[in-house]
Design a protein around this motif. Structure first.
Motif, short mmCIF file in Angstrom:
data_model
loop_
_atom_site.label_atom_id
_atom_site.label_comp_id
_atom_site.label_asym_id
_atom_site.label_seq_id
_atom_site.Cartn_x
_atom_site.Cartn_y
_atom_site.Cartn_z
N GLY A 59 -26.60 4.68 -11.39
CA GLY A 59 -25.97 5.98 -11.51
C GLY A 59 -25.25 6.15 -12.84
O GLY A 59 -25.28 7.22 -13.46
N PHE A 63 -28.20 8.17 -14.83
CA PHE A 63 -27.81 9.56 -14.59
C PHE A 63 -26.53 9.95 -15.32
O PHE A 63 -26.03 11.07 -15.13
N HIS A 73 -22.24 7.13 -5.91
CA HIS A 73 -23.70 7.02 -5.93
C HIS A 73 -24.11 5.69 -5.27
O HIS A 73 -25.04 5.65 -4.46
N GLU A 201 -31.39 11.98 -8.65
CA GLU A 201 -30.26 11.26 -8.06
C GLU A 201 -30.43 11.13 -6.55
O GLU A 201 -30.20 10.07 -5.97
#
Length: 286
Positions: A59, A63, A73, A201
């Motif tokens: 994450g 991301f 996450h 995600e």
């Protein structure tokens, strides 16, 4: 009918009232001698922590999430819905003896939420001085009901104090409201929110929860930390469950990563029906 602020109000009730009652009541009545299955604890907790760490890093890097969002996450990738799916499903599949390992798995999962609070608090206060961060994080952890409630319950168990009947009944009534109210709060939050935002995600967390975590748990408990077949089966089944409500309660309480946490719970729940069925077949249930 309930208004746009109802989700936060209901979530606050779960976070500060119902959930602490559930956690304290569960931990205050645990038989410490029976839960001391080190292989089960090492395998289930080890797989959960490994999944949480790996997908927190994913994450953060893939991301570009901040520390608090990355922690959630990872938590979404590793927190199973043990209380309202795992325990009844384990009993239905493997009999009443499966209740104890399922309850222990639930306690381990709750403690993982407590661990996730640390990086969240550190991230939210990263611009303060080191000493200020230490005291604020320590204070936040001490006040957090997901930490002090189960810890208080463990102390109560260790002291071998019997909970009075009227108090136990009151804890059960409040605790029983935690799951339904949390799920209702999630539903209220989802109203009008797009489910297609952050597709990668959501896909990452879904794959982690329904595929990676049960695979890691199987590897750990079958090869590295073997235990008796019943406890191993329950560990694998619980690891394959969809995301529970704990991460959403935590996300909304801190006001972070809520728009990813709520839809991924819905997605993993829907997709878990065929994956859990497959896991049960592989475990010999028919």
């Amino acid at each position: 009918m309930l208004g746009s602020e109802s989700s936060e109000a209901l979530n606050a009730f779960v976070y500060w009232v119902a959930l602490p009652a559930l956690l304290f009541g569960a931990m205050a009545r645990v038989d410490l001698e029976r839960v001391y299955n080190t292989s089960f604890l090492a395998a289930f907790a080890g797989a959960s922590i490994a999944t949480w760490v790996v997908f927190s890093v994913i994450g953060r890097i893939a991301f570009r999430l901040n520390g608090a969002e990355a922690a959630l996450h990872g938590l979404n990738s590793s927190y199973p819905n043990t209380g309202y799916m795992g325990i009844p499903l384990a009993i239905a599949a493997f009999g009443p003896d499966a209740a104890l390992p399922a309850i222990i798995a639930m306690v381990v999962s709750v403690l993982s939420v407590a661990l996730a609070i640390i990086p969240i608090e550190l991230s939210l206060r990263r611009h303060s001085s080191l000493m200020s961060i230490f005291w604020r994080v320590a204070g936040a952890l001490a006040r957090n009901p997901m930490i002090w409630a189960p810890c208080a319950g463990l102390v109560w168990t260790w002291a071998e104090i019997e909970i009075p009947v009227f108090a136990a009944t009151y804890l059960d009534i409040l605790g029983a409201a935690a799951g339904p109210c949390a799920l209702f709060s999630i539903g209220l939050y989802l109203v009008g929110k797009p489910l297609r935002d952050g597709g990668m995600e959501l896909a990452s967390m879904t794959a982690a929860k329904l595929v990676v975590q049960p695979a890691l748990t199987s590897l750990f408990i079958l090869f590295f930390f073997p235990t008796n077949p019943l406890w191993a089966s329950v560990a694998i089944l619980v690891a394959a469950l969809p995301i529970g409500s704990g991460p959403f309660v935590l996300a909304q309480a801190h006001g972070i990563y809520v728009r990813r946490t709520s839809p991924v719970m819905l997605i993993t729940t829907v997709l878990s029906f065929p994956t859990i069925s497959l896991v049960l077949v592989l475990l010999g249930y028919s």
